[in-house]
Design an enzyme around this catalytic site. Structure first.
Site, PDB file in Angstrom:
ATOM      1  N   CYS A 133       0.816  -1.231   0.000  1.00  0.00           N
ATOM      2  CA  CYS A 133       0.000   0.000   0.000  1.00  0.00           C
ATOM      3  C   CYS A 133       0.846   1.276   0.000  1.00  0.00           C
ATOM      4  O   CYS A 133       0.542   2.242  -0.717  1.00  0.00           O
ATOM      5  CB  CYS A 133      -0.936  -0.007   1.203  1.00  0.00           C
ATOM      6  SG  CYS A 133      -0.177  -0.603   2.715  1.00  0.00           S
ATOM      7  N   HIS A 246      -3.349   6.040   4.745  1.00  0.00           N
ATOM      8  CA  HIS A 246      -1.908   6.178   4.979  1.00  0.00           C
ATOM      9  C   HIS A 246      -1.461   7.551   4.477  1.00  0.00           C
ATOM     10  O   HIS A 246      -1.837   7.970   3.371  1.00  0.00           O
ATOM     11  CB  HIS A 246      -1.115   5.119   4.191  1.00  0.00           C
ATOM     12  CG  HIS A 246      -1.160   3.735   4.771  1.00  0.00           C
ATOM     13  ND1 HIS A 246      -1.928   3.376   5.850  1.00  0.00           N
ATOM     14  CD2 HIS A 246      -0.495   2.602   4.391  1.00  0.00           C
ATOM     15  CE1 HIS A 246      -1.736   2.084   6.117  1.00  0.00           C
ATOM     16  NE2 HIS A 246      -0.879   1.593   5.244  1.00  0.00           N
TER      17      HIS A 246
HETATM   18  P1  NAP Z   1      -6.977  -9.901   7.947  1.00  0.00           P
HETATM   19  O1  NAP Z   1      -8.049  -8.892   8.195  1.00  0.00           O
HETATM   20  O2  NAP Z   1      -6.289 -10.515   9.098  1.00  0.00           O
HETATM   21  O3  NAP Z   1      -7.612 -11.104   7.043  1.00  0.00           O
HETATM   22  C1  NAP Z   1      -6.891 -12.254   6.705  1.00  0.00           C
HETATM   23  C2  NAP Z   1      -7.702 -13.105   5.736  1.00  0.00           C
HETATM   24  O4  NAP Z   1      -6.932 -14.261   5.368  1.00  0.00           O
HETATM   25  C3  NAP Z   1      -8.999 -13.631   6.359  1.00  0.00           C
HETATM   26  O5  NAP Z   1     -10.008 -13.722   5.381  1.00  0.00           O
HETATM   27  C4  NAP Z   1      -8.577 -15.018   6.816  1.00  0.00           C
HETATM   28  O6  NAP Z   1      -9.663 -15.916   6.954  1.00  0.00           O
HETATM   29  C5  NAP Z   1      -7.718 -15.432   5.643  1.00  0.00           C
HETATM   30  N1  NAP Z   1      -6.905 -16.585   5.997  1.00  0.00           N
HETATM   31  C6  NAP Z   1      -6.076 -16.732   7.049  1.00  0.00           C
HETATM   32  N2  NAP Z   1      -5.552 -17.973   7.080  1.00  0.00           N
HETATM   33  C7  NAP Z   1      -6.072 -18.631   6.001  1.00  0.00           C
HETATM   34  C8  NAP Z   1      -5.931 -19.942   5.473  1.00  0.00           C
HETATM   35  N3  NAP Z   1      -5.157 -20.856   6.075  1.00  0.00           N
HETATM   36  N4  NAP Z   1      -6.613 -20.255   4.348  1.00  0.00           N
HETATM   37  C9  NAP Z   1      -7.415 -19.355   3.740  1.00  0.00           C
HETATM   38  N5  NAP Z   1      -7.605 -18.091   4.196  1.00  0.00           N
HETATM   39  C10 NAP Z   1      -6.922 -17.738   5.304  1.00  0.00           C
HETATM   40  O7  NAP Z   1      -5.835  -9.323   7.032  1.00  0.00           O
HETATM   41  P2  NAP Z   1      -5.939  -8.237   5.845  1.00  0.00           P
HETATM   42  O8  NAP Z   1      -5.595  -6.920   6.367  1.00  0.00           O
HETATM   43  O9  NAP Z   1      -7.209  -8.421   5.088  1.00  0.00           O
HETATM   44  O10 NAP Z   1      -4.689  -8.691   4.963  1.00  0.00           O
HETATM   45  C11 NAP Z   1      -4.637  -9.925   4.316  1.00  0.00           C
HETATM   46  C12 NAP Z   1      -3.375 -10.001   3.481  1.00  0.00           C
HETATM   47  O11 NAP Z   1      -3.469  -9.048   2.417  1.00  0.00           O
HETATM   48  C13 NAP Z   1      -2.088  -9.626   4.238  1.00  0.00           C
HETATM   49  O12 NAP Z   1      -1.554 -10.718   4.922  1.00  0.00           O
HETATM   50  C14 NAP Z   1      -1.211  -9.136   3.124  1.00  0.00           C
HETATM   51  O13 NAP Z   1      -0.540 -10.204   2.505  1.00  0.00           O
HETATM   52  C15 NAP Z   1      -2.201  -8.513   2.159  1.00  0.00           C
HETATM   53  N6  NAP Z   1      -2.258  -7.053   2.358  1.00  0.00           N
HETATM   54  C16 NAP Z   1      -1.723  -6.297   1.421  1.00  0.00           C
HETATM   55  C17 NAP Z   1      -1.722  -4.930   1.571  1.00  0.00           C
HETATM   56  C18 NAP Z   1      -1.053  -4.096   0.574  1.00  0.00           C
HETATM   57  O14 NAP Z   1      -0.281  -3.285   0.992  1.00  0.00           O
HETATM   58  N7  NAP Z   1      -1.327  -4.245  -0.709  1.00  0.00           N
HETATM   59  C19 NAP Z   1      -2.274  -4.329   2.667  1.00  0.00           C
HETATM   60  C20 NAP Z   1      -2.847  -5.114   3.626  1.00  0.00           C
HETATM   61  C21 NAP Z   1      -2.825  -6.494   3.453  1.00  0.00           C
HETATM   62  P3  NAP Z   1     -10.351 -16.191   8.403  1.00  0.00           P
HETATM   63  O15 NAP Z   1     -11.233 -15.020   8.668  1.00  0.00           O
HETATM   64  O16 NAP Z   1     -11.113 -17.451   8.168  1.00  0.00           O
HETATM   65  O17 NAP Z   1      -9.235 -16.328   9.392  1.00  0.00           O
HETATM   66  O1  3JN Z   2       1.059  -2.443   7.514  1.00  0.00           O
HETATM   67  C1  3JN Z   2       0.559  -1.898   6.529  1.00  0.00           C
HETATM   68  O2  3JN Z   2       0.098  -0.754   6.569  1.00  0.00           O
HETATM   69  C2  3JN Z   2       0.534  -2.635   5.241  1.00  0.00           C
HETATM   70  C3  3JN Z   2       0.685  -4.085   5.460  1.00  0.00           C
HETATM   71  C4  3JN Z   2       0.871  -4.948   4.495  1.00  0.00           C
HETATM   72  C5  3JN Z   2       1.078  -6.357   4.766  1.00  0.00           C
HETATM   73  C6  3JN Z   2       0.645  -6.905   5.967  1.00  0.00           C
HETATM   74  C7  3JN Z   2       0.882  -8.245   6.245  1.00  0.00           C
HETATM   75  C8  3JN Z   2       1.567  -9.034   5.355  1.00  0.00           C
HETATM   76  C9  3JN Z   2       1.748  -7.163   3.838  1.00  0.00           C
HETATM   77  C10 3JN Z   2       2.137  -6.582   2.523  1.00  0.00           C
HETATM   78  O3  3JN Z   2       1.238  -6.321   1.727  1.00  0.00           O
HETATM   79  O4  3JN Z   2       3.320  -6.393   2.244  1.00  0.00           O
HETATM   80  C11 3JN Z   2       2.006  -8.495   4.152  1.00  0.00           C
HETATM   81  C12 3JN Z   2       2.749  -9.388   3.219  1.00  0.00           C
HETATM   82  O5  3JN Z   2       2.104  -9.925   2.323  1.00  0.00           O
HETATM   83  O6  3JN Z   2       3.956  -9.549   3.404  1.00  0.00           O
END
Ligand code: NAP
Ligand code: 3JN
Length: 341
Positions: A133, A246
């Protein structure tokens, strides 16, 4: 490769999380041509119901054959799930848009922000990575400046909302704030310190060079997206007690001198960037105003008087929308625009 169709079978993996939830909303709001939506999360969520276009959709657990028939799979379930399941989906013929860091720096995987490097979508092999992000909102602003004046160096400092950590962190900020205002003891589960009424200069793990992984993501991803390893970038990433949006302070050194008015003109013409910059009227972007918006807002544009060719600015974007879900859906939109018949 995606085949042109009137509508597509779309999956959201991580559909119960902060980003997955926003993906489902974004698909609906932008009238993405969805023939059928499949929602996946962990076993814990099996059978939970989510709404999409007034229909109730059950959440499923991922299985080896889950991706059969799925055209586009939007992943946001963390890097480990993406490592295991994105290749499974790609082998089943789905095009994966992955929100995790797992594939971002893989030379065989394009890392795409549609306003910046849409042509990189042409060489995908089934997986496309969505940047971090903090990188996304920075590159939509850097790209038009780089095109006209070549950026030599960027010093970035971020002020990141807790929603970047997910739903549990949003709950923790609310709980800690309530507890503090009621003179109750504060519990810290998500962050190493209390986040309410505090700032924490620590996002993701620390690396051997003293930077955090989040800081190095900004450096490496920006170079890959702009296709220019000569740009020198350094970042400090900071968590702040904000729910959504952010903010970043950017110091940009260019080869050619750019007066602030020229920067305003360049950025006013840039896609999905809004110049919001009239300090005499207290006009500059702030997260509470940018939350829920699709564009990246820029203000406080001014010369860096300490060097010959430097500009300072302040940029704000909604981390769950442009920083994650919206960018992924925009990638999918570009894919269907250019799909072969
Ligand atoms: P979150 O609110 O903690 O949600 C995590 C999601 O992953 C939930 O739907 C969870 O399902 C699912 N999950 C966890 N373990 C799993 C498994 N074994 N099999 C299938 N699904 C599973 O986290 P979030 O903020 O949405 O972020 C999720 C991911 O998106 C991060 O880890 C990161 O890689 C990515 N992300 C990217 C950005 C970016 O900067 N582009 C920003 C934020 C996040 P349950 O509800 O069933 O546990
Ligand atoms: O912390 C934030 O503001 C952005 C977080 C991103 C994030 C959180 C958990 C795992 C990432 C990411 O998108 O880089 C990951 C990950 O996939 O490594």
């Amino acid at each position: 490769m995606l085949r042109k169709k009137e509508s597509y079978i779309v999956a959201v993996v991580g559909a119960t999380g902060a980003v997955g939830n926003e993906m489902v909303k974004t698909l609906e709001e932008r009238y993405f041509p969805v023939e059928r939506l499949r929602l996946f999360a962990s076993e814990r969520s099996e059978g939970k119901i989510k709404e999409f276009k007034d229909k109730e959709i059950p959440v499923e657990t991922l299985k080896e054959d889950s991706f059969n028939g799925i055209d586009i799979a939007l992943f946001s379930a963390g890097a480990e799930r993406s490592r295991i399941w994105a290749p499974v989906a790609a082998r089943a013929g789905s095009v994966v848009v992955d929100n995790s860091s797992q594939w971002r720096m893989d030379p065989d995987v394009p890392l795409v922000v549609p306003e910046v490097n849409p042509d990189d979508l042409k060489w995908h092999k089934g997986i496309i990575a969505n940047p971090n992000c903090s990188t996304i909102q920075m590159v939509v602003v850097l790209k038009p400046i780089h095109d006209v004046a070549k950026i030599k160096r960027v010093v970035a400092t971020t002020f990141q909302a807790v929603s970047g950590t997910g739903q549990k962190a949003m709950d923790e900020l609310l709980q800690q704030t309530t507890d503090l205002l009621n003179f109750r003891e504060v519990k810290c589960n998500v962050y190493p310190y209390q986040i309410a009424f505090n700032v924490i200069p620590h996002i993701d793990k620390f690396l051997e060079n003293g930077y955090t992984k989040e800081e190095m993501k900004m450096v490496n991803e920006t170079r890959k997206i702009l296709g220019d390893n000569s740009i020198r970038i350094t970042a400090t990433t900071v968590r702040v007690p904000v729910f959504r949006g952010h903010s970043e302070s950017l110091n940009i050194e260019t080869e050619r001198k750019l007066p602030p008015d020229e920067v305003r003109a360049i950025l006013s013409a840039a896609p999905n960037v809004i110049v919001f910059d009239a300090p005499e009227k207290n006009i500059y972007p702030i997260p509470i105003n940018v939350a829920g918006k699709d564009e990246t807002y820029v203000g406080r544009i001014r010369e860096d008087e300490s060097i010959d060719t430097g500009i300072n600015m302040w940029i704000v974007a909604d981390n769950l929308r442009k920083g994650a879900a919206l960018n992924a859906v925009q990638i999918a939109e570009k894919l269907i625009e250019t799909a072969s018949v």
